[in-house]
Design a protein around this motif. Structure first.
Motif, PDB file in Angstrom:
ATOM      1  N   GLU A   1      11.260  35.057  43.570  1.00 15.17           N
ATOM      2  CA  GLU A   1      10.997  33.866  42.449  1.00 15.17           C
ATOM      3  C   GLU A   1      10.934  32.884  43.609  1.00 15.17           C
ATOM      4  O   GLU A   1      10.769  31.505  43.102  1.00 15.17           O
ATOM      5  N   ASN A   2      10.865  33.016  44.971  1.00 16.55           N
ATOM      6  CA  ASN A   2      10.842  32.168  45.972  1.00 16.55           C
ATOM      7  C   ASN A   2       9.247  31.981  46.325  1.00 16.55           C
ATOM      8  O   ASN A   2       8.613  33.091  46.614  1.00 16.55           O
ATOM      9  N   LYS A   3       8.560  30.946  46.619  1.00 17.80           N
ATOM     10  CA  LYS A   3       7.340  30.796  46.750  1.00 17.80           C
ATOM     11  C   LYS A   3       6.870  31.228  48.142  1.00 17.80           C
ATOM     12  O   LYS A   3       5.746  31.725  48.437  1.00 17.80           O
ATOM     13  N   ASN A   4       7.965  31.338  49.056  1.00 17.52           N
ATOM     14  CA  ASN A   4       7.637  31.696  50.516  1.00 17.52           C
ATOM     15  C   ASN A   4       7.161  33.267  50.328  1.00 17.52           C
ATOM     16  O   ASN A   4       6.422  33.933  51.125  1.00 17.52           O
TER      17      ASN A   4
ATOM     18  N   ASN B   1       5.679  34.678  47.685  1.00 13.25           N
ATOM     19  CA  ASN B   1       4.271  34.839  47.445  1.00 13.25           C
ATOM     20  C   ASN B   1       3.317  34.503  48.624  1.00 13.25           C
ATOM     21  O   ASN B   1       2.317  35.541  48.844  1.00 13.25           O
TER      22      ASN B   1
ATOM     23  N   ALA C   1       1.386  32.164  44.762  1.00 16.22           N
ATOM     24  CA  ALA C   1       1.973  31.376  43.972  1.00 16.22           C
ATOM     25  C   ALA C   1       1.078  30.125  42.913  1.00 16.22           C
ATOM     26  O   ALA C   1       0.042  29.770  43.855  1.00 16.22           O
TER      27      ALA C   1
ATOM     28  N   SER D   1      -0.221  26.210  43.718  1.00 14.98           N
ATOM     29  CA  SER D   1       0.207  25.942  45.069  1.00 14.98           C
ATOM     30  C   SER D   1      -0.832  25.579  45.785  1.00 14.98           C
ATOM     31  O   SER D   1      -2.101  25.932  45.591  1.00 14.98           O
TER      32      SER D   1
ATOM     33  N   GLU E   1      -3.042  28.642  46.902  1.00 14.88           N
ATOM     34  CA  GLU E   1      -3.847  29.196  45.766  1.00 14.88           C
ATOM     35  C   GLU E   1      -4.937  28.289  45.522  1.00 14.88           C
ATOM     36  O   GLU E   1      -6.267  28.881  45.507  1.00 14.88           O
TER      37      GLU E   1
END
Length: 264
Positions: A111-114, A116, A137, A140, A143
């Motif tokens: 669930e951490n964007k890092n 992704n 993510a 972001s 993206e």
């Protein structure tokens, strides 16, 4: 100016050579050692299994580049690492969780964007931009950049790079790309590498000696006419070569029939 290498990184490369020799002699390899951590075949922990694939294929890709200078294998293994990450996300979205004592694989990791960014970076370096878009993510700056929407990407970041957290190096590099500031990009990367080297020296390890996060961003920068001026071991710039795309049909993750039912 940064030196090309450090004693610690040399030791890590030597360790990789030694591990490869052990695997070739029939001793238990990295992937097998990692998968032994999962829950067993009666109740398989698929998220942890695919996380182990991610870690193993990352290591194999890194070794293929540094020890063999084999770009094709490097890209193939990084493609498999990205696909393994995609499987982790798909399982997580279906409500599955990785019940494990391993802190690096707690549910919050996915669930951490890092995370992704981590998976997307592998896809980018494999030359698989569409896969990278899937893994980035949503909403972001990465993206938006991958979709060519620089104005929207700028909206996710402060107008002044100094306002970006000192701990968020990827966003700082993205900022320099968005504002086409090659000089500042190189300074930010040099600062990051110095900090990583200090940290590794202080703690006595540097197992992930490739800075693949920065390499993936340099791949984007290169598309917009920006280049890295640093010649350092952490940034093997031959990894940015896209003249030989991988054959995705030849690089496939192990499949589990049960997953077809789980993922529908």
């Amino acid at each position: 100016m940064l030196d090309y290498t450090t004693d610690l990184l040399d030791k890590c490369l030597q360790q990789s050579r030694e591990w490869r020799e052990k695997e070739q002699n029939g001793e238990v390899g990295l992937l097998e050692r990692l998968i032994r951590e999962q829950d067993g075949e009666e109740n398989p922990n698929y998220i942890l299994k695919y996380w182990c694939y991610f870690k193993a294929f990352h290591e194999y890709g890194q070794e293929s580049l540094y020890l063999d200078n084999d770009i094709t294998k490097f890209k193939g293994y990084f493609y498999l690492a990205a696909k393994a990450g995609k499987s982790c996300f798909a399982l997580h979205e279906k409500g599955y969780r990785s019940a494990t004592h391993l802190s690096f694989m707690s549910p919050s990791v996915l669930e951490n964007k890092n995370t992704n960014f981590n998976f997307a970076a592998h896809a980018l370096l494999a030359g698989c931009r569409d896969l990278a878009k899937e893994l980035a993510a949503k909403d972001s700056p990465l993206e938006a950049v991958l979709n060519g929407d620089f104005e929207r990407a700028k909206g996710y970041l402060p107008s002044d790079i100094k306002e970006i957290s000192s701990a968020n190096d990827p966003e700082k590099i993205l900022w320099t790309i968005l504002y086409h500031d090659e000089k500042k990009m190189n300074k930010q990367i040099e600062k990051r590498i110095k900090e990583i080297r200090r940290y590794n020296k202080r703690n006595g390890f540097a197992d992930h000696y490739m800075d693949y996060w920065m390499l993936s961003l340099l791949k984007i920068a290169k598309e917009y006419g920006m280049n890295c001026s640093l010649n350092i071991i952490e940034l093997p710039l031959q990894a940015l070569d896209d003249s030989t795309p991988i054959n995705e049909d030849e690089w496939r993750l192990p499949e589990y029939k049960e997953l077809e039912k789980i993922l529908g």
